[in-house]
Write an enzyme that holds these catalytic residues in place. Sequence first.
Site, PDB file in Angstrom:
ATOM      1  N   VAL A  15      20.623 -14.465  -5.562  1.00 17.80           N
ATOM      2  CA  VAL A  15      19.821 -13.257  -5.763  1.00 17.80           C
ATOM      3  C   VAL A  15      20.382 -12.092  -4.937  1.00 17.80           C
ATOM      4  CG1 VAL A  15      17.531 -12.207  -5.555  1.00 17.80           C
ATOM      5  CG2 VAL A  15      17.749 -14.575  -6.337  1.00 17.80           C
ATOM      6  N   VAL A 134       6.560 -13.124  -7.851  1.00 13.43           N
ATOM      7  CA  VAL A 134       5.793 -13.767  -8.923  1.00 13.43           C
ATOM      8  C   VAL A 134       6.455 -13.457 -10.261  1.00 13.43           C
ATOM      9  CG1 VAL A 134       3.559 -13.965 -10.077  1.00 13.43           C
ATOM     10  CG2 VAL A 134       3.656 -13.544  -7.608  1.00 13.43           C
ATOM     11  N   LYS A 207       2.062 -18.622  -6.533  1.00 18.06           N
ATOM     12  CA  LYS A 207       2.020 -17.437  -7.394  1.00 18.06           C
ATOM     13  C   LYS A 207       0.597 -17.145  -7.857  1.00 18.06           C
ATOM     14  CE  LYS A 207       6.733 -18.361  -8.990  1.00 18.06           C
ATOM     15  NZ  LYS A 207       7.515 -19.066 -10.030  1.00 18.06           N
TER      16      LYS A 207
END
Lengths: 435, 435
Positions: A15, A134, A207
């Site tokens: 990421v 999320v 989440k």
Amino acid sequence: MTTPLRVAIAGLGTVGAGVIRLIDANGELIARRAGRPIEVVAVSARDRAKDRGVDIGRFAWVDDPVGLGRHEGADVVVELIGGSDGPALALARTSVSAGKSFVTANKAMIAHHGLELARAAEDADVALKFEAAVAGGVPVIKGLREGAAANEIARVYGILTGTCNYILTRMQAEGATFQDVLADAQRLGYAESDPSLDVDGHDAAHKTGILASLAHGFWVNPRHIPTEGIRQVTPLDLKFAAQLGYSIRLLGIVKKEGRGPVQVSVYPALIPQGHVMASVSGVFNAVYVRGDVVGDTLYYGRGAGAEATASAVLGDLADAALDLKHDSTERVQAFVPHERNGALQPPGGASHSYYLRLDVVDRPGVLARIATLLARGRIGISSVIQPEGHEGASVPLILMIHHAPEAAMARAMQAIGRLAAVRSRPVMMRVEPLT
Amino acid sequence: MTTPLRVAIAGLGTVGAGVIRLIDANGELIARRAGRPIEVVAVSARDRAKDRGVDIGRFAWVDDPVGLGRHEGADVVVELIGGSDGPALALARTSVSAGKSFVTANKAMIAHHGLELARAAEDADVALKFEAAVAGGVPVIKGLREGAAANEIARVYGILTGTCNYILTRMQAEGATFQDVLADAQRLGYAESDPSLDVDGHDAAHKTGILASLAHGFWVNPRHIPTEGIRQVTPLDLKFAAQLGYSIRLLGIVKKEGRGPVQVSVYPALIPQGHVMASVSGVFNAVYVRGDVVGDTLYYGRGAGAEATASAVLGDLADAALDLKHDSTERVQAFVPHERNGALQPPGGASHSYYLRLDVVDRPGVLARIATLLARGRIGISSVIQPEGHEGASVPLILMIHHAPEAAMARAMQAIGRLAAVRSRPVMMRVEPLT
């Protein structure tokens, strides 16, 4: 162009490297849309020498990730280390108290410490953003915070783990077992070597807790969320569910009836095949939100993966670029407490319809005994399927159960499980009509 | 709480009254989430005395809606009059030049004059917001402007009129004709008494133009969008499409391949039944967006209706509340031009696969003649269905056509339409695999 937004990044996995690559490739586009350029100034990771496919020699290197929070040249710190505590949390605290805005993809940390961090950010007059935490490619945090600002949120239904959805979708399509598809997903990199965070629902609970907190204005501790995973789902369940008009999905659920308590839970559920949530297949995520005014809204996209997550981080950075110099009373807050007496539904307090699969000895009188135990708990049976073509010591028996309280159902299940004619642990799943 | 955001509303139809009702009912919630209260101070409408179910006596009344744009007590003007020009446009210009932010649900005006208004808003340093103009309950404007800030947008597919989607869904479910379902939709209030804005695709073209402009950074004039409606779709088409694995939806389409021109169009298309867009039923709207980084994202919700539209207006007002005091270089702009050499695909320039339904005399040699005409245009047939059970002077003949340029297809259709054996105008629809 005005002065660039200067960014420090902690954690250079797929990421982190993706964020740098994205700024390199689409920098001009981002600058035009965000009103100012976004520039990486410093990075920190475990291994400085590792080849990540991007040149990090042009950025300041900081050995101690937590030290990045005090890096003088940075306006915003991006945390991509992971873990609910440890260096990630230390970095969050350090950054915010040093007056830097903070962007993170860390669901576990936000689920457990979101309230503390949101308060600290408000006190320090900096932004705290976690769209990437999320369902990365699904702009649901923004939607709940901003778009649905005028709504009381009656329902949130989330398909929040791509891994589980991939497994359930393939089990349904191929009639394959959980174990076989999981092994394949691990080979393909869609599931971790230790899959329990995903398949036992813990990741979805993090989440779901964040979504519940934003929807209802009081912070929901993920430890208080009753959580079930998908290990007990079999191809037989998917087949019978389909015959009855349902698909099976692992759902994160946030429900509130009027002024009652909020039900927050994670479990696999039978949902109607014709519903748009049943068409969410493979690694995709989706969050269904019902506001009292706007009605039903669905957010759908890739939940994970380096690119979708990096894109969400960039969206947050673009917002931060716009946000940074504002008076704190005039800014979107990370978390706005608005429900003063918010309370969680105690476990076992909700009512549902149920799907029940039993493995029974094929002998007269078995169904009568089971029905008697259910009737004792005032639980009504709406239909019974005893499929043909099964031979051997035991056969499957499928019961659809009328609306009944969870606690009564749990007691009946225990009693049924003790019957000699019932050969293995009963499988029970809730039916969610998504109404 | 800081000073309230003071709002003037022009137009008090169901949406305007809905906005007032929503602020009355959820005012405290909105104030907490937006950081400041939102307060209506003045209104204007055609008929002052009309009963709208809300008390408007407490607001200043302004007879001339355009005068509302200069109302001293207002920070923001909300325009809910409608119409692409006339008083709505005059009010927009007046408000912005008087230094007031402007919120509108008016797709026709934004589609035609969005560029002018965005520039004027930027010059005057005020906000221009129009989330309610495209698919009210679906936060896609926000998503394109902010969430997808780091992405090049390769595809936008929109189901943008609830009326058409309702009609197609019911035609498919019941085998009813377009005329019958339209009449019923008119009785139920889902379609206007003059339905042509909806069913001929013009409303969808306005919305598609706005989406294309935001996605590609140059303003797309709705007059340049090739637009087809759904009047020619029959129950037979829906039935054959289903047999071939497709549903039919009216789509707004924005496609760009690499550095090529942007295809912007509106037409009914065959889409794969398993795709999430095919599960969008009834009056719901959805917009599918593909970014080069984030991948595929879907925004879904109620497209119209007083409540969904009012909720979107409130979302914009909440944003404006946060936005208003900001330096203009640090604010989300209504429209950011970023594609300097953006060009539209000329009509007829795109290639597709096609579904073709002909009404032919049931006689040997007809198919051969049609195939010859297609072959002359270098158009290949991928499958032929001649359904049984049709008797009479003519029978339906269904052809699925390989990828072919629109212009070649149009020429072949003309030639086929002139054959004596072809009894009525051929029906042609594009196949959109949504890939």
